[in-house]
Design a protein around this motif. Structure first.
Motif, mmCIF file in Angstrom:
data_model
loop_
_atom_site.group_PDB
_atom_site.id
_atom_site.type_symbol
_atom_site.label_atom_id
_atom_site.label_comp_id
_atom_site.label_asym_id
_atom_site.label_seq_id
_atom_site.Cartn_x
_atom_site.Cartn_y
_atom_site.Cartn_z
ATOM 1 N N PRO A 1 29.780 -19.941 -25.187
ATOM 2 C CA PRO A 1 30.848 -20.813 -24.686
ATOM 3 C C PRO A 1 31.073 -22.025 -25.592
ATOM 4 C CG PRO A 1 29.108 -20.536 -23.051
ATOM 5 C CD PRO A 1 28.681 -19.832 -24.267
ATOM 6 N N LYS B 1 24.610 -20.488 -18.065
ATOM 7 C CA LYS B 1 25.626 -20.524 -17.015
ATOM 8 C C LYS B 1 26.721 -19.510 -17.302
ATOM 9 C CE LYS B 1 28.675 -23.755 -14.610
ATOM 10 N NZ LYS B 1 29.924 -23.045 -14.766
ATOM 11 N N ALA B 2 27.151 -19.415 -18.549
ATOM 12 C CA ALA B 2 28.183 -18.443 -18.907
ATOM 13 C C ALA B 2 27.675 -17.020 -18.708
ATOM 14 C CB ALA B 2 28.616 -18.654 -20.351
ATOM 15 N N MET C 1 21.493 -29.083 -22.985
ATOM 16 C CA MET C 1 22.870 -28.811 -22.572
ATOM 17 C C MET C 1 23.342 -27.473 -23.118
ATOM 18 S SD MET C 1 24.620 -32.557 -23.022
ATOM 19 C CE MET C 1 26.265 -31.912 -22.957
ATOM 20 N N TYR D 1 21.729 -24.748 -21.118
ATOM 21 C CA TYR D 1 22.312 -24.680 -19.773
ATOM 22 C C TYR D 1 23.669 -23.985 -19.791
ATOM 23 C CZ TYR D 1 24.706 -26.159 -15.543
ATOM 24 O OH TYR D 1 25.423 -26.159 -14.379
ATOM 25 N N TYR D 2 24.555 -24.390 -20.702
ATOM 26 C CA TYR D 2 25.898 -23.819 -20.723
ATOM 27 C C TYR D 2 25.891 -22.352 -21.141
ATOM 28 C CZ TYR D 2 28.027 -28.326 -19.828
ATOM 29 O OH TYR D 2 28.409 -29.503 -19.240
ATOM 30 N N SER D 3 24.992 -21.967 -22.018
ATOM 31 C CA SER D 3 24.939 -20.557 -22.397
ATOM 32 C C SER D 3 24.391 -19.710 -21.247
ATOM 33 C CB SER D 3 24.118 -20.369 -23.662
ATOM 34 O OG SER D 3 22.788 -20.765 -23.455
ATOM 35 N N LEU E 1 31.469 -25.224 -24.952
ATOM 36 C CA LEU E 1 30.625 -26.401 -24.703
ATOM 37 C C LEU E 1 29.229 -26.223 -25.286
ATOM 38 C CD1 LEU E 1 31.603 -27.418 -21.075
ATOM 39 C CD2 LEU E 1 32.033 -28.674 -23.171
ATOM 40 N N ALA E 2 28.718 -25.007 -25.238
ATOM 41 C CA ALA E 2 27.401 -24.746 -25.817
ATOM 42 C C ALA E 2 27.447 -24.899 -27.335
ATOM 43 C CB ALA E 2 26.922 -23.356 -25.435
#
Length: 65
Positions: free
Chosen positions: A2, A50-51, A43, A46-48, A4-5
Motif C-alpha cells: 500500500p 492491514k492491507a 507504521m 502495520y499498513y502492510s 502509506l506503507a
C-alpha cells in the motif's frame, strides 16, 4: 504494498540516514532520528498487514456471495 506503507518505508530509510549522519558528526540529535525510524518502521508493518487482512476479508466475503 500500500501507498502509506511505501511512504513510511521511505521516511524510515531517510531517518536512518539522518541518524547516521548526526551520530558521525557527534550530535545527539541522532537519537530523535532513531526514534522516528522505529516509529515509521512500525507504521509500514502495520499498513502492510492491514492491507493483507483487508484483501483476505474481501476474498472471504466475495466467496460467500
Amino acid at each position: 504494498m500500500p501507498r502509506l506503507a511505501v511512504f513510511a518505508v521511505v521516511v524510515c530509510v531517510l531517518a536512518v540516514a539522518a541518524a547516521v549522519v548526526a551520530f558521525v558528526e557527534g550530535s545527539f540529535l541522532g537519537i530523535v532520528w532513531v526514534l522516528l525510524a522505529g516509529l515509521t518502521s512500525n507504521m509500514a508493518w502495520y499498513y502492510s498487514r492491514k492491507a493483507k487482512a483487508d484483501r483476505a476479508a474481501a476474498a472471504r466475503s466475495a466467496g460467500q456471495v
